[in-house]
Write a protein that holds these residues in place. Structure first.
Motif, mmCIF file in Angstrom:
data_model
loop_
_atom_site.group_PDB
_atom_site.id
_atom_site.type_symbol
_atom_site.label_atom_id
_atom_site.label_comp_id
_atom_site.label_asym_id
_atom_site.label_seq_id
_atom_site.Cartn_x
_atom_site.Cartn_y
_atom_site.Cartn_z
ATOM 1 N N PHE A 198 124.613 94.918 23.037
ATOM 2 C CA PHE A 198 123.568 94.369 23.864
ATOM 3 C C PHE A 198 122.758 93.475 22.911
ATOM 4 N N GLN A 226 120.503 91.351 31.217
ATOM 5 C CA GLN A 226 121.919 91.617 30.671
ATOM 6 C C GLN A 226 122.612 92.703 31.913
ATOM 7 N N GLY A 232 119.587 84.202 26.620
ATOM 8 C CA GLY A 232 119.938 85.512 26.670
ATOM 9 C C GLY A 232 119.807 86.171 25.101
ATOM 10 N N SER A 258 125.249 85.454 24.259
ATOM 11 C CA SER A 258 124.410 86.621 24.702
ATOM 12 C C SER A 258 125.161 87.404 25.809
ATOM 13 N N VAL A 259 124.918 88.463 26.146
ATOM 14 C CA VAL A 259 125.547 89.223 27.120
ATOM 15 C C VAL A 259 124.935 88.370 28.568
ATOM 16 N N TRP A 260 123.960 88.065 28.692
ATOM 17 C CA TRP A 260 123.586 87.206 29.889
ATOM 18 C C TRP A 260 124.504 86.025 30.274
#
Length: 470
Positions: free
Chosen positions: A34, A48, A297, A351-353
Motif C-alpha cells: 500500500f 486505496q 495516490g 499507486s494502489v488507487w
C-alpha cells in the motif's frame, strides 16, 4: 453492456485482478504494497481500500457474477480494514482542528470522503452478492481511536449522506471541514444510486434535479469545466489543484447523475488533451500541466497515471482504440508491468488507487461501469449456483456465469503452473444430481454444496449442469 454468457477476461487482465485480490486479503496490520504517506489527502489508505472494492466489484459484476469465495473475502476485508484506527484516526484531528468538535463520528456530518465512498463500496458488495451482513445494525464499527467507536450500517450511512445533501445550501457537501469536493460528491451519488437499486428505493432520483443544478452552477466554471474544490465560506476554488486528469476521474461517476455532463468531459479531453502521432501510431498527451503529472495516490511524478485515468473514461464511452493504446503505453513505457512472486501483475510505480483506475479500464467496455452500479449482476447469478471455494492464485476465473439459475458456466486458467485443482460449488439445489463437462458427476449435499476436480493447462471451460430436479 450487461453481463452476458459470452463475456470473459484475458489471462493478462486476470493477473491484475489477482493482485487486487491479494491486496484485499492482506491482514489488518499488513500495509505492505500500500502507499502509506498521510491520511488526510488523496494518498490516504481509505481511498486505496475503497478502490479495491470498486475494482473487484466491477470484475465480479461484469465477468464473474457467479463467483464468490476469495474475491468476496477480499472486498469484505477491505471494507472492514477501512474501519480501523490507522485509517480512521485522522478524523479526530479533522474534527478538532477544522470544526472545533469533540463529536468524532465520521459519518454523521460533513465527511463525504468517508460516508460517500463507503456507501458506494457497500452498495456494490451487497448488490453483487445478496449478502446482507452490512444491513445489520452496528455491523460497521468505525474506530477513530481505541475507545472512540461509532457504529453504523449501510442504512444509517445512506441516511446521513441524504441528510447532508438536504441540509447543505449547495446540496454538494464537504469532505474536509468547510471544503466541498466535486469528486467525493459524485462518488457518493454513485453509492446512493447503487443503494436505491439494491433496496428498491428512489432516494437519489428525488434529489437528482437539485444535485445537478448545484453541480453545474456551483461546481463548474463559466466554460462548464468541473471544478475539483470550493470553499463553503467564500465560494473560492483553488486553481491548479487538479486538471483534466482529475476531471476525468469525476466524469466516470458523473454519468450516474447526468450523461451529457459526463460525456462533455470526455469529448473535451479527447479533442484537447489527446492527440494521435501519425509517425509512432501512439496517442500523445497535450495541454496538461502541474497536478496532471502527479499520481494522486502517492504524490509521485507519473505520466502513466494520466494514461490509465484517461483510458478508464475512454473505455466507458466506447473509445476502445484510444484506451488500448493508452494502456499499452502505460504498460510498456510509462509504468512498465512487473510480475510478483505469486504471478500477479501490477504497473511499476503506480499507486494502489490509480492502479485501480487502470484495472477498471482493462475490465470495462461501453457503459460497463455505469451498468455495474445501476443494474448490477443478473438475478439468476446472485441466487443460482456459484463457484465459492478455489485457490485464487492457481485458479484464475475468466468467467463465472449461471445462464438459468440452475447451471454454472466457468472459464478458468491455471496460475503459474498447470495441474489438477479442487473447486467448491455452492448455492446448488440440495440433494440434486449434477454432471460436469469433464465427465464427472456428483450429488449436492443438504447444504447445496459440491466438490469437483478440474485439470487446468491454459484456457479451460467447465460446465456444470443440473440433471435431476428435487
Amino acid at each position: 453492456m450487461l453481463p452476458a454468457d459470452d463475456r470473459e477476461i484475458d489471462l493478462k487482465t486476470l493477473k491484475f485482478v489477482q493482485y487486487y485480490i491479494e491486496l484485499g486479503l492482506q491482514a489488518f496490520d499488513d500495509w505492505s504494497n500500500f502507499n502509506v504517506v498521510d491520511q488526510f489527502q488523496t494518498a490516504s489508505l481509505r481511498y486505496q481500500l475503497y478502490e479495491i472494492v470498486y475494482s473487484l466489484a466491477t470484475y465480479q459484476a461484469v465477468y464473474a457474477p457467479s463467483l464468490r469465495g476469495k474475491v468476496c473475502e477480499a472486498m469484505r476485508n477491505s471494507i472492514e480494514k477501512s474501519l480501523t484506527p490507522k485509517v480512521m484516526g485522522y478524523w479526530k484531528w479533522e474534527s478538532l482542528l477544522g470544526k472545533w468538535s469533540l463529536d468524532w463520528d465520521p459519518i454523521k456530518k460533513d465527511n463525504i470522503m468517508v460516508s460517500g465512498y463507503m456507501l458506494k463500496a457497500l452498495a456494490l458488495y451487497t448488490g453483487n452478492t445478496g449478502d446482507m451482513r452490512y444491513t445489520e445494525p452496528d455491523s460497521l464499527p468505525f474506530q477513530v481511536t481505541k475507545n472512540a467507536v461509532y457504529k453504523h450500517d449501510i442504512h444509517s450511512i445512506n441516511k446521513y449522506v441524504l441528510r447532508n445533501w438536504d441540509d447543505s445550501n449547495f446540496c454538494i457537501f464537504p469532505c474536509e471541514p468547510n471544503w466541498n469536493y466535486t469528486a467525493c460528491n459524485v462518488i457518493a451519488a454513485a453509492g446512493s444510486v447503487g443503494y436505491d437499486r439494491v433496496f428498491n428505493q428512489r432516494n437519489f432520483e428525488r434529489r437528482r434535479e437539485r444535485f445537478l443544478k448545484h453541480l453545474k452552477e456551483d461546481m463548474c466554471d463559466e466554460s462548464g469545466t468541473l471544478l475539483p474544490i470550493k470553499s463553503t465560506f467564500t465560494g473560492f476554488t483553488i486553481p491548479g489543484i487538479l486538471g483534466p486528469v482529475g476531471e476525468s476521474v469525476s466524469a466516470v461517476d458523473t454519468a450516474f447523475i447526468d450523461v451529457p455532463t459526463s460525456a462533455r468531459v470526455w469529448s473535451v479531453i479527447k479533442h484537447e488533451n489527446i492527440e494521435l502521432d501519425p509517425k509512432s501510431g501512439n496517442y500523445k498527451l497535450k495541454g496538461l500541466s502541474g497536478a496532471d503529472f502527479i499520481d494522486m495516490g502517492s504524490y509521485m511524478p507519473s505520466t502513466g497515471a494520466a494514461f490509465l485515468s484517461f483510458a478508464f473514461l475512454a473505455n466507458e464511452y466506447g473509445d476502445y482504440e484510444i484506451s488500448e493504446n493508452l494502456i499499452k503505453q502505460a504498460d510498456e513505457v510509462e509504468s512498465p508491468i512487473e510480475e510478483l512472486p505469486t504471478g500477479s501483475l501490477r504497473n511499476k510505480g503506480i499507486s494502489v488507487w490509480v492502479g485501480g483506475f487502470g484495472l477498471r479500464a482493462r475490465l470495462i467496455r461501453f457503459r460497463d461501469w455505469t451498468n455495474t452500479v445501476v443494474n448490477g449482476p443478473p438475478k439468476q447469478c446472485i441466487n443460482g449456483p456459484v463457484l465459492d471455494g478455489y485457490d485464487f492464485q492457481n485458479v484464475l476465473v475468466a468467467k463465472a456465469y449461471s445462464p438459468n439459475g440452475e447451471d454454472l458456466e466457468l472459464v478458468l486458467y491455471n496460475g503459474r503452473s498447470a495441474g489438477s485443482f479442487s473447486l467448491r460449488l455452492a448455492q446448488l439445489a440440495p440433494n440434486a444430481s449434477y454432471k460436469v463437462s469433464n465427465g464427472a458427476s456428483f450429488v449436492a449435499d443438504q447444504n447445496g454444496t459440491g466438490i469437483i476436480s478440474v485439470k487446468l493447462d491454459g484456457r479451460t471451460e467447465v460446465f456444470t449442469e443440473k440433471v435431476q430436479k428435487v
